[in-house]
Motif scaffolding. Structure first.
Motif, PDB file in Angstrom:
ATOM      1  N   UNK A  60      69.723 -33.516 -62.493  1.00 53.87           N
ATOM      2  CA  UNK A  60      70.591 -32.733 -61.623  1.00 53.87           C
ATOM      3  C   UNK A  60      71.259 -33.741 -60.706  1.00 53.87           C
ATOM      4  N   UNK A  72      77.843 -13.931 -74.493  1.00 54.35           N
ATOM      5  CA  UNK A  72      78.715 -13.658 -73.350  1.00 54.35           C
ATOM      6  C   UNK A  72      77.935 -12.888 -72.277  1.00 54.35           C
ATOM      7  N   UNK A 131      75.753 -15.235 -70.324  1.00 49.78           N
ATOM      8  CA  UNK A 131      76.508 -16.007 -69.330  1.00 49.78           C
ATOM      9  C   UNK A 131      76.870 -15.137 -68.124  1.00 49.78           C
ATOM     10  N   UNK A 132      77.207 -13.869 -68.374  1.00 48.99           N
ATOM     11  CA  UNK A 132      77.596 -12.991 -67.269  1.00 48.99           C
ATOM     12  C   UNK A 132      76.446 -12.781 -66.282  1.00 48.99           C
ATOM     13  N   UNK A 136      74.458 -15.007 -65.199  1.00 46.01           N
ATOM     14  CA  UNK A 136      74.556 -16.122 -64.249  1.00 46.01           C
ATOM     15  C   UNK A 136      75.773 -15.968 -63.348  1.00 46.01           C
ATOM     16  N   UNK A 137      76.892 -15.520 -63.961  1.00 46.36           N
ATOM     17  CA  UNK A 137      78.122 -15.367 -63.165  1.00 46.36           C
ATOM     18  C   UNK A 137      77.958 -14.313 -62.071  1.00 46.36           C
ATOM     19  N   UNK A 149      70.810 -18.774 -60.803  1.00 48.19           N
ATOM     20  CA  UNK A 149      70.239 -18.288 -62.052  1.00 48.19           C
ATOM     21  C   UNK A 149      70.925 -19.097 -63.153  1.00 48.19           C
ATOM     22  N   UNK A 150      70.136 -19.837 -63.919  1.00 53.01           N
ATOM     23  CA  UNK A 150      70.696 -20.614 -65.032  1.00 53.01           C
ATOM     24  C   UNK A 150      70.402 -19.863 -66.322  1.00 53.01           C
ATOM     25  N   UNK A 151      71.427 -19.637 -67.125  1.00 47.04           N
ATOM     26  CA  UNK A 151      71.257 -18.885 -68.372  1.00 47.04           C
ATOM     27  C   UNK A 151      71.933 -19.633 -69.507  1.00 47.04           C
ATOM     28  N   UNK A 152      71.343 -19.574 -70.676  1.00 44.85           N
ATOM     29  CA  UNK A 152      72.024 -20.205 -71.803  1.00 44.85           C
ATOM     30  C   UNK A 152      71.505 -19.752 -73.150  1.00 44.85           C
ATOM     31  N   UNK A 153      72.418 -19.854 -74.109  1.00 42.12           N
ATOM     32  CA  UNK A 153      72.091 -19.783 -75.528  1.00 42.12           C
ATOM     33  C   UNK A 153      72.706 -21.038 -76.122  1.00 42.12           C
ATOM     34  N   UNK A 202      66.512 -19.136 -66.206  1.00 42.73           N
ATOM     35  CA  UNK A 202      65.710 -19.854 -65.208  1.00 42.73           C
ATOM     36  C   UNK A 202      66.215 -19.576 -63.797  1.00 42.73           C
ATOM     37  N   UNK A 207      63.738 -27.789 -62.143  1.00 50.32           N
ATOM     38  CA  UNK A 207      64.310 -26.694 -62.931  1.00 50.32           C
ATOM     39  C   UNK A 207      63.869 -26.854 -64.387  1.00 50.32           C
ATOM     40  N   UNK A 208      63.951 -28.082 -64.863  1.00 47.29           N
ATOM     41  CA  UNK A 208      63.509 -28.362 -66.223  1.00 47.29           C
ATOM     42  C   UNK A 208      61.994 -28.284 -66.296  1.00 47.29           C
TER      43      UNK A 208
END
Lengths: 412, 412
Positions: free
Chosen positions: A192, A245, A248-249, A251-252, A259-263, A287, A354-355
Motif C-alpha cells: 500500500x 459489476x 465493484x458497486x 466498493x463504490x 471496502x475493497x472488492x474484487x473478482x 475486505x 489488508x493483505x
C-alpha cells in the motif's frame, strides 16, 4: 538509519534471479521449477551459516539455528513463492531478511556473555500466494492446524497436478513435524502507499482487516452465439459479468469506511467464441477493517443475485471458502517492536494489514510480530513492485533487533 | 414423407460414437484424435462405395465419385468437427447426408440410361467450428480464396500447436488442389426453432444474416486484490465485464429488428484469485438480418467504450477480425430445391441463415444451395441438440434429389 547492507542487497539480487521475468519481476509459483531452485539456494545459504534445514509434510522449509539444544524456537520468515508475473519483494524479502536477522542474532548472542532463552529458526512457508494451488497461506494454515495436511496435499493445480506430486518433483517435502514455537516474527512490504505518503520507515501491524472469499458458480446453458434467439439464451458469462459489476458497486457505494472488492479469476466453460457459456466459476474477494460493514456488503451482494439470475436466465451458487475476521496482533509485540525501532531511530506507526500474511495464521498459536517496510507507490502483485534499498536494509536491522529480543524471552 | 432410412440412421449412430460425451453429445474439435477417427471412418465409408478420397493442403477431405472423367464436380458436404461438448448433428449430419446423397445419386445415374454432365464429390471441410483454431469456417475459407493457406496452417490453438502440426498428427493433410466445382449443396440443422414452430420439414436458405466479429483487448494493470486501494485499480476484468453488459444491451435495445449479440470467450491474465487482471482478450459477435442496424450497433458499441475505459481505468482496443454481409443464395438454386421438395411432398419455406456455414463461403465461387432441417427447440452447440429421425431421413432424400439435378447441370 544506517547505510544499506551490501551483503543483504547482493543476496537479494541473487534471489531475484530465480524465475526472473523480462519485466523486472519474478514468476515462481508454488512448487514450480523456479520455486525449487530458490529453495535449494536458501537451503545452501542456511546450511553454510550453521543452520540445519528440514522440511515438513507440506513443504514448509525450516532453517534451525540451535543455540540451546532442546529449547523452543523463535520462528521468523515469510514465503518465497510469487504470483505469475509478480514482484521481487512480496514474501521473498521477508524470508531473506529473516535469514539474515536470524544469523546476525545468533552471532550477537555468540559474541556476548549472555545466553538466549530460545533458539531461532527461519521459515519459508509453502504456497502463500495461492495462485497455482488454492487457498492462499496454505503452508502456514496446515502448520497452525487450520487446514488438514491431507486436504493441502491432494489439492490440484489447473492441470491436475497435486501439491504432493509437485513438492516431490522439486524434492522439498519431508517428515519434520516443525519446531516448538516460542514466538513468531515476519517482515513484509506494505503493498500500500500509506508509509510512503507519510514518509515513515516502518509499519507495526496491530490488527488485520477482515476478509471474506467466495467461490461463485454461475450456471447457464450452451447454445449457438449466432442463431439462438436472445430470449432463449442462458448466458453464464453475462451473469458473471453482471456480478463483477455488482461486486465493484459494493466498493463504490462504501464511501465512509474502506471496502475493497474484487473478482480477478474466472473459469469459463466451454470458452469458445461461438458457444454461449454454460458455466462460469469465479472468486469474489471482499475486505474491510469493519466486520459489520463487510457483513452488510456480503448481504447486499446476496440480495443482488436474484436480479442477475433473472436478467441473464442463469442460476448462481455462492459458497464462502475462506476468510478471517478483524483480529489483533498482541500489543506487547507491537510495543517491543516500537522500542526496537526507536533505538534504531526508525520512524514508525501502527497500522492494519489488508493483505493476508502467514503471520495472520501464526498469531493464533504464538505471540507474533508483523512489520512492514514501504512499497513505492503501493504497487504489488506486479513486476514493478519496488522497495528502496535503504528500507530493505533498515527493515532487516529492525527484524534482527526484534528476533534478538524474542530469543531472550521478551514475549514469554 | 417416407419412413426413416435405417441404413442412414445406423451410420449416423456409428458416426455419433466418435468423441461421444456422457451427456449425449460429442466433443471432437478440429484435428483432435476424435476428429482423426471420424475422418478415417468416413474415408473408409467413401472408399468402400467407389469414391477416391483426397486431402488438400489444409485438411479438407474430399470423396470423389467420378462418373465422367475430366468433368467438373457437384460438391456436397459440411463439417464433422464439433464444439467442445457439442451436439451430434451440427455439421456431422450434413456430411453423412452428403455421403449418402452422392452415393445414391451415382447409383441412380448408373441405373438409368442418362449420363450426368457433372461428377459428384463429398466434402468434409476442416475446422468449421473455430473453437480450437480461429477463425471458424477455416477450410472453406482457404478453398474459396478468402484466407491464405499459410495463415491457416500457422494458426495455433491455446497450447501453441499449429493447424499444420495437428493435421499431420492425425494424418489428414495432402496436396490435392481440390476438384473443379460446378455447384455446391449443403444441408444442416436449422439451429433455431422457426421450422419446428411452423411444423415445416425444410428450410430453403435464400440469404445470410450479416455478422461482425471483433477481437477486443482490455488492458489494465496487475495489482493486489486485497491491499490496493480501489481508486488505484486498473481492473481489466471489470472493463471486460462492463463491455459484456454493454454488448447485451445493444440487443436489448433493438426491439423491432433482430440483433443477436454475444461475448462467449475471454482470456484473462494472469487469472489469479488475488491479482487484479492486467489484460482480458475477448471476442464480440454481432449479427442481424439488417446491415444498417448492424452498423448502427457497432457504432453504439464503439461510443460506449470511452465511458467503460474511464470507469475501470483501462484502455480498450477493438479490431474487426471477421464478418460477412447480408448476401443472397442464387434464386435459381432456391427454386430448384423447392421443386424437388414439392416432388417429395416435403413442406418448406425460404429463410435466412443466422449462423455461418461453409456454404456462405462457397456461394461466392459456385452456384450454391443451402437446406435446413428442423432442430428440436432450436437447441444447438449443446449436447442436447436433436433432430427427429424422420427429418434426418427426409432431408437426405431431398439432398439426393438436389444433387441428382445438379449433376445434370441444372444450375449451369
Amino acid at each position: 538509519m544506517s547505510t544499506p547492507d551490501a551483503t543483504l542487497l547482493k543476496d537479494f539480487a541473487t534471489l531475484s534471479a530465480f524465475g526472473a521475468t523480462s519485466g523486472g519481476g519474478v514468476d515462481r509459483q508454488a512448487a514450480t521449477a523456479a520455486d525449487g531452485e530458490q529453495r535449494a539456494w536458501l537451503h545452501q545459504w542456511l546450511t553454510a551459516r550453521g543452520a540445519e534445514v528440514r522440511y515438513d509434510g507440506v513443504g514448509n522449509q525450516f532453517g534451525l539455528f540451535t543455540v540451546i539444544p532442546g529449547a523452543p524456537y523463535v520462528l521468523t520468515g515469510s514465503h518465497l513463492d510469487s504470483q505469475p508475473l509478480g514482484g521481487r519483494y512480496d514474501g521473498a524479502y521477508g524470508v531473506l531478511a529473516s535469514a539474515h536477522a536470524a544469523h546476525r542474532a545468533v552471532q550477537r548472542w555468540n559474541a556476548s556473555d549472555g545466553t538466549p532463552r530460545h533458539n531461532v529458526a527461519v521459515v519459508n512457508w509453502f504456497n502463500e500466494e495461492g495462485s497455482r494451488f488454492k487457498p492462499s497461506m496454505m503452508g502456514s494454515a496446515v502448520f497452525t492446524g487450520k487446514l488438514p495436511a491431507e486436504t493441502a496435499l491432494t489439492t490440484t493445480d489447473p492441470t491436475g497436478t497435486t501439491v504432493e506430486a509437485a513438492l516431490r518433483e522439486i524434492g522439498t517435502i519431508g517428515d519434520y513435524p516443525g519446531p516448538d514455537v516460542a514466538a513468531y516474527a515476519e517482515i513484509h512490504i506494505e503493498q500500500g502507499r500509506d508509509l510512503e505518503n507519510k514518509g515513515l520507515n516502518i509499519g507495526l501491524v496491530d490488527a488485520t482487516w477482515a476478509a471474506r472469499k467466495y467461490q461463485v458458480v454461475v450456471r447457464g446453458e450452451q447454445s449457438h452465439t449466432g442463431s439462438t434467439v436472445m430470449a432463449d439464451r442462458r448466458d453464464a458469462l453475462l451473469g458473471a459479468s453482471l456480478l463483477v459489476v455488482a461486486v465493484r458497486e459494493l466498493a463504490e457505494e462504501s464511501t465512509d469506511i474502506p471496502l475493497h472488492t474484487s473478482v480477478s479469476e474466472m473459469t469459463i466453460l466451454p470458452n469458445s467464441p461461438v458457444v454461449v457459456a454454460r458455466e462460469v466459476r469465479m472468486h469474489v474477494d471482499l475486505r474491510s477493517p469493519d466486520e459489520a460493514l463487510l457483513d452488510a456488503a456480503a448481504k447486499r451482494l446476496a440480495e443482488s443475485i436474484p436480479g442477475i439470475e433473472e436478467r441473464a436466465s442463469v442460476t448462481i451458487g455462492q459458497v464462502q471458502t475462506h476468510g478471517w475476521g478483524v483480529a489483533a496482533f498482541p500489543a506487547t509485540g507491537v510495543e517491543l517492536a516500537a522500542q526496537a525501532a526507536d533505538e534504531l531511530s526508525l520512524s514508525h506507526q501502527t497500522m492494519m494489514t489488508i493483505a493476508g500474511h502467514d503471520s495472520v495464521n501464526m498469531k493464533d498459536i504464538a505471540p507474533s510480530i508483523m512489520l512492514f517496510v514501504p512499497s513505492v507507490e503501493g504497487i504489488s502483485h506486479n513486476e514493478g513492485e519496488l522497495t528502496d534499498d535503504t528500507d530493505i536494509s533498515a527493515g532487516t536491522d529492525l527484524l534482527t533487533e526484534v528476533v534478538h529480543r524474542l530469543m531472550s524471552g521478551a514475549l514469554d
